[in-house]
Design a protein around this motif. Structure first.
Motif, PDB file in Angstrom:
ATOM      1  N   VAL A   1       0.825  -1.210   0.000  1.00 50.36           N
ATOM      2  CA  VAL A   1       0.000   0.000   0.000  1.00 50.36           C
ATOM      3  C   VAL A   1       0.856   1.256   0.000  1.00 50.36           C
ATOM      4  N   LEU A   2       0.526   2.168  -0.893  1.00 51.00           N
ATOM      5  CA  LEU A   2       1.140   3.492  -0.934  1.00 51.00           C
ATOM      6  C   LEU A   2       0.103   4.531  -0.501  1.00 51.00           C
ATOM      7  N   PRO A   3       0.543   5.650   0.087  1.00 50.26           N
ATOM      8  CA  PRO A   3      -0.411   6.685   0.496  1.00 50.26           C
ATOM      9  C   PRO A   3      -1.063   7.391  -0.678  1.00 50.26           C
ATOM     10  N   GLY A   4      -0.453   7.316  -1.846  1.00 53.64           N
ATOM     11  CA  GLY A   4      -0.973   7.953  -3.037  1.00 53.64           C
ATOM     12  C   GLY A   4      -0.068   7.650  -4.208  1.00 53.64           C
ATOM     13  N   PHE A   5      -0.358   8.280  -5.340  1.00 55.14           N
ATOM     14  CA  PHE A   5       0.420   7.999  -6.552  1.00 55.14           C
ATOM     15  C   PHE A   5       1.336   9.155  -6.894  1.00 55.14           C
ATOM     16  N   GLU A   6       2.582   8.828  -7.067  1.00 52.71           N
ATOM     17  CA  GLU A   6       3.609   9.739  -7.569  1.00 52.71           C
ATOM     18  C   GLU A   6       4.565   8.865  -8.373  1.00 52.71           C
ATOM     19  N   PRO A   7       4.800   9.174  -9.655  1.00 51.50           N
ATOM     20  CA  PRO A   7       5.483   8.229 -10.549  1.00 51.50           C
ATOM     21  C   PRO A   7       6.799   7.678 -10.042  1.00 51.50           C
ATOM     22  N   ALA A   8       7.701   8.534  -9.579  1.00 53.25           N
ATOM     23  CA  ALA A   8       9.015   8.053  -9.129  1.00 53.25           C
ATOM     24  C   ALA A   8       8.869   7.133  -7.923  1.00 53.25           C
ATOM     25  N   GLY A   9       8.060   7.546  -6.953  1.00 50.43           N
ATOM     26  CA  GLY A   9       7.856   6.731  -5.767  1.00 50.43           C
ATOM     27  C   GLY A   9       7.168   5.419  -6.090  1.00 50.43           C
ATOM     28  N   TYR A  10       6.279   5.452  -7.074  1.00 48.05           N
ATOM     29  CA  TYR A  10       5.568   4.248  -7.485  1.00 48.05           C
ATOM     30  C   TYR A  10       6.536   3.229  -8.080  1.00 48.05           C
ATOM     31  N   MET A  11       7.410   3.692  -8.950  1.00 50.79           N
ATOM     32  CA  MET A  11       8.385   2.776  -9.554  1.00 50.79           C
ATOM     33  C   MET A  11       9.385   2.268  -8.528  1.00 50.79           C
ATOM     34  N   ASP A  12       9.747   3.115  -7.574  1.00 47.78           N
ATOM     35  CA  ASP A  12      10.619   2.664  -6.484  1.00 47.78           C
ATOM     36  C   ASP A  12       9.943   1.554  -5.688  1.00 47.78           C
ATOM     37  N   ALA A  13       8.631   1.703  -5.441  1.00 47.98           N
ATOM     38  CA  ALA A  13       7.896   0.700  -4.677  1.00 47.98           C
ATOM     39  C   ALA A  13       7.826  -0.629  -5.421  1.00 47.98           C
ATOM     40  N   ILE A  14       7.698  -0.578  -6.737  1.00 46.42           N
ATOM     41  CA  ILE A  14       7.684  -1.809  -7.525  1.00 46.42           C
ATOM     42  C   ILE A  14       9.009  -2.550  -7.377  1.00 46.42           C
ATOM     43  N   GLU A  15      10.109  -1.824  -7.442  1.00 42.78           N
ATOM     44  CA  GLU A  15      11.411  -2.467  -7.286  1.00 42.78           C
ATOM     45  C   GLU A  15      11.624  -2.969  -5.863  1.00 42.78           C
ATOM     46  N   ARG A  16      11.069  -2.267  -4.893  1.00 40.14           N
ATOM     47  CA  ARG A  16      11.268  -2.644  -3.486  1.00 40.14           C
ATOM     48  C   ARG A  16      10.431  -3.852  -3.099  1.00 40.14           C
ATOM     49  N   TRP A  17       9.142  -3.848  -3.464  1.00 42.92           N
ATOM     50  CA  TRP A  17       8.219  -4.867  -2.992  1.00 42.92           C
ATOM     51  C   TRP A  17       7.969  -5.974  -4.011  1.00 42.92           C
ATOM     52  N   ARG A  18       8.360  -5.798  -5.251  1.00 41.02           N
ATOM     53  CA  ARG A  18       8.237  -6.810  -6.292  1.00 41.02           C
ATOM     54  C   ARG A  18       6.804  -7.339  -6.426  1.00 41.02           C
ATOM     55  N   PRO A  19       5.824  -6.465  -6.603  1.00 38.84           N
ATOM     56  CA  PRO A  19       4.449  -6.938  -6.761  1.00 38.84           C
ATOM     57  C   PRO A  19       4.285  -7.700  -8.074  1.00 38.84           C
ATOM     58  N   THR A  20       3.326  -8.604  -8.085  1.00 33.04           N
ATOM     59  CA  THR A  20       3.011  -9.340  -9.302  1.00 33.04           C
ATOM     60  C   THR A  20       1.881  -8.683 -10.090  1.00 33.04           C
ATOM     61  N   ALA A  21       1.171  -7.757  -9.451  1.00 31.25           N
ATOM     62  CA  ALA A  21       0.061  -7.081 -10.119  1.00 31.25           C
ATOM     63  C   ALA A  21      -0.022  -5.630  -9.658  1.00 31.25           C
ATOM     64  N   VAL A  22      -0.480  -4.769 -10.561  1.00 28.58           N
ATOM     65  CA  VAL A  22      -0.716  -3.371 -10.241  1.00 28.58           C
ATOM     66  C   VAL A  22      -2.036  -2.956 -10.874  1.00 28.58           C
ATOM     67  N   MET A  23      -2.607  -1.873 -10.366  1.00 31.06           N
ATOM     68  CA  MET A  23      -3.809  -1.301 -10.965  1.00 31.06           C
ATOM     69  C   MET A  23      -3.549   0.163 -11.289  1.00 31.06           C
ATOM     70  N   LEU A  24      -3.821   0.538 -12.533  1.00 32.17           N
ATOM     71  CA  LEU A  24      -3.544   1.902 -12.985  1.00 32.17           C
ATOM     72  C   LEU A  24      -4.740   2.450 -13.755  1.00 32.17           C
ATOM     73  N   VAL A  25      -5.065   3.712 -13.524  1.00 30.44           N
ATOM     74  CA  VAL A  25      -5.992   4.396 -14.415  1.00 30.44           C
ATOM     75  C   VAL A  25      -5.156   4.980 -15.550  1.00 30.44           C
ATOM     76  N   PRO A  26      -5.770   5.303 -16.687  1.00 33.45           N
ATOM     77  CA  PRO A  26      -4.982   5.777 -17.821  1.00 33.45           C
ATOM     78  C   PRO A  26      -4.067   6.958 -17.515  1.00 33.45           C
ATOM     79  N   THR A  27      -4.520   7.905 -16.707  1.00 32.64           N
ATOM     80  CA  THR A  27      -3.680   9.053 -16.377  1.00 32.64           C
ATOM     81  C   THR A  27      -2.401   8.609 -15.674  1.00 32.64           C
ATOM     82  N   MET A  28      -2.514   7.673 -14.745  1.00 39.31           N
ATOM     83  CA  MET A  28      -1.345   7.163 -14.037  1.00 39.31           C
ATOM     84  C   MET A  28      -0.381   6.467 -14.993  1.00 39.31           C
ATOM     85  N   LEU A  29      -0.925   5.668 -15.888  1.00 45.28           N
ATOM     86  CA  LEU A  29      -0.089   4.966 -16.853  1.00 45.28           C
ATOM     87  C   LEU A  29       0.681   5.946 -17.727  1.00 45.28           C
TER      88      LEU A  29
END
Length: 300
Positions: free
Chosen positions: A217-245
């Motif tokens: 869980v992240l407190p919100g969306f921010e691109p750099a922090g989001y990508m850092d979280a993917i590398e840190r936690w290694r999730p197998t799935a994510v959910m994105l709205v088009p703006t986030m993508l």
């Protein structure tokens, strides 16, 4: 299968494994279950079965325990979107007949303003609720299939706020429908959540819980922090709205290799421009799964 049946089954099957990650903290399935029971008992001191509990809280470690606590206590949670105006929040609380509002630390000022506007509205801080929970009390009330568990306000197609109510049975059915039609998580998988957990992203919590997947869980969306979280936690799935993508693809630190752990990218909630999905497919490959839904019937 009732919502509380799913909570109980997930805790029994995956007890010591990690269920929630937030910042440097983590909770096991057993810990979430025990904490939610304690919170349910604490809430039961102030509210009777069927009462409406307002929730004005950002994503955090306590999001899942609080949701489960409401279901266990037979209390209806009424989540408020923090991005809405004070007047809209007031309208929601009045229409739902909310007498108690739980708030996260960052929402204290808004909560106090609402207490001054809604007669009889009491406040309790989420951290106070969590630390004051006593799991030694009980017993908890036995739920029924038609018990309301969630009242989500939506403007739908009319533009006028109205509450959609889910029951123990209907919300349990939502979770099973998602497992049957949208995702197939395995034990040890994880989904990264950056969007508000009271909305579409939150409907994925129960399916992953039942199968032994964690919520990162992240407190919100921010691109750099989001990508850092993917590398840190290694999730197998994510959910994105088009703006986030689009924001991720446009970020100078974007690198498809950073998404190597992700096998499923869910997207929806708003129209996906064709050029954007074509660009995303070229960059990240065929990992995209589109979902549709309404507040009344989420994520088909």
């Amino acid at each position: 299968m009732l919502l509380t049946d799913i909570i109980r089954a997930g805790a029994a099957r995956h007890g010591a494994e990690v269920a929630v990650r937030f910042d440097d903290d983590a909770l096991s399935f057993a810990a979430v279950d025990a904490l939610s029971t304690g919170m349910a008992l604490r809430l039961g001191l102030d509210l009777s079965a069927g009462a409406m509990l307002g929730i004005l809280a950002s994503n955090g470690l306590m999001s899942l325990p609080l949701d489960f606590a409401c279901a266990k206590a037979r209390i209806v949670r009424v989540p408020l979107n923090a991005r809405l105006s004070l007047a809209e929040h007031e309208t929601m609380l009045r229409r739902a007949g909310v007498g108690l509002l739980v708030y996260s630390p960052d929402q204290r000022e808004r909560a106090e303003a609402l207490a001054g506007l809604v007669p009889g509205l009491a406040l309790i801080a989420l951290d106070e609720l969590a630390t004051g929970a006593d799991a030694e009390g009980g017993p908890l009330p036995e739920p029924a299939a038609d018990d309301p568990v969630l009242a989500v306000f939506t403007s739908g197609t009319t533009g006028r706020l109205k509450a959609v109510v889910h029951s123990q049975a209907s919300y349990g059915a939502v979770a099973l429908n998602i497992l049957g039609n949208l995702v197939d998580p395995r034990r040890g998988d994880a989904m990264l959540h950056a969007a508000s957990l009271f909305h579409a992203s939150g409907t994925l919590l129960l399916p992953y819980w039942l199968r032994g997947g964690a919520a990162a869980v992240l407190p919100g969306f921010e691109p750099a922090g989001y990508m850092d979280a993917i590398e840190r936690w290694r999730p197998t799935a994510v959910m994105l709205v088009p703006t986030m993508l689009g924001m991720l693809l446009d970020h100078p630190a974007f690198d498809a290799a950073r998404f190597s752990s992700v096998d499923t990218i869910l997207y929806g909630a708003s129209p996906m421009p064709r050029p954007l999905i074509e660009r995303a497919l070229a960059a990240l490959g065929p990992r995209f799964v589109q979902f549709y839904g309404q507040t009344e019937a989420p994520l088909a």
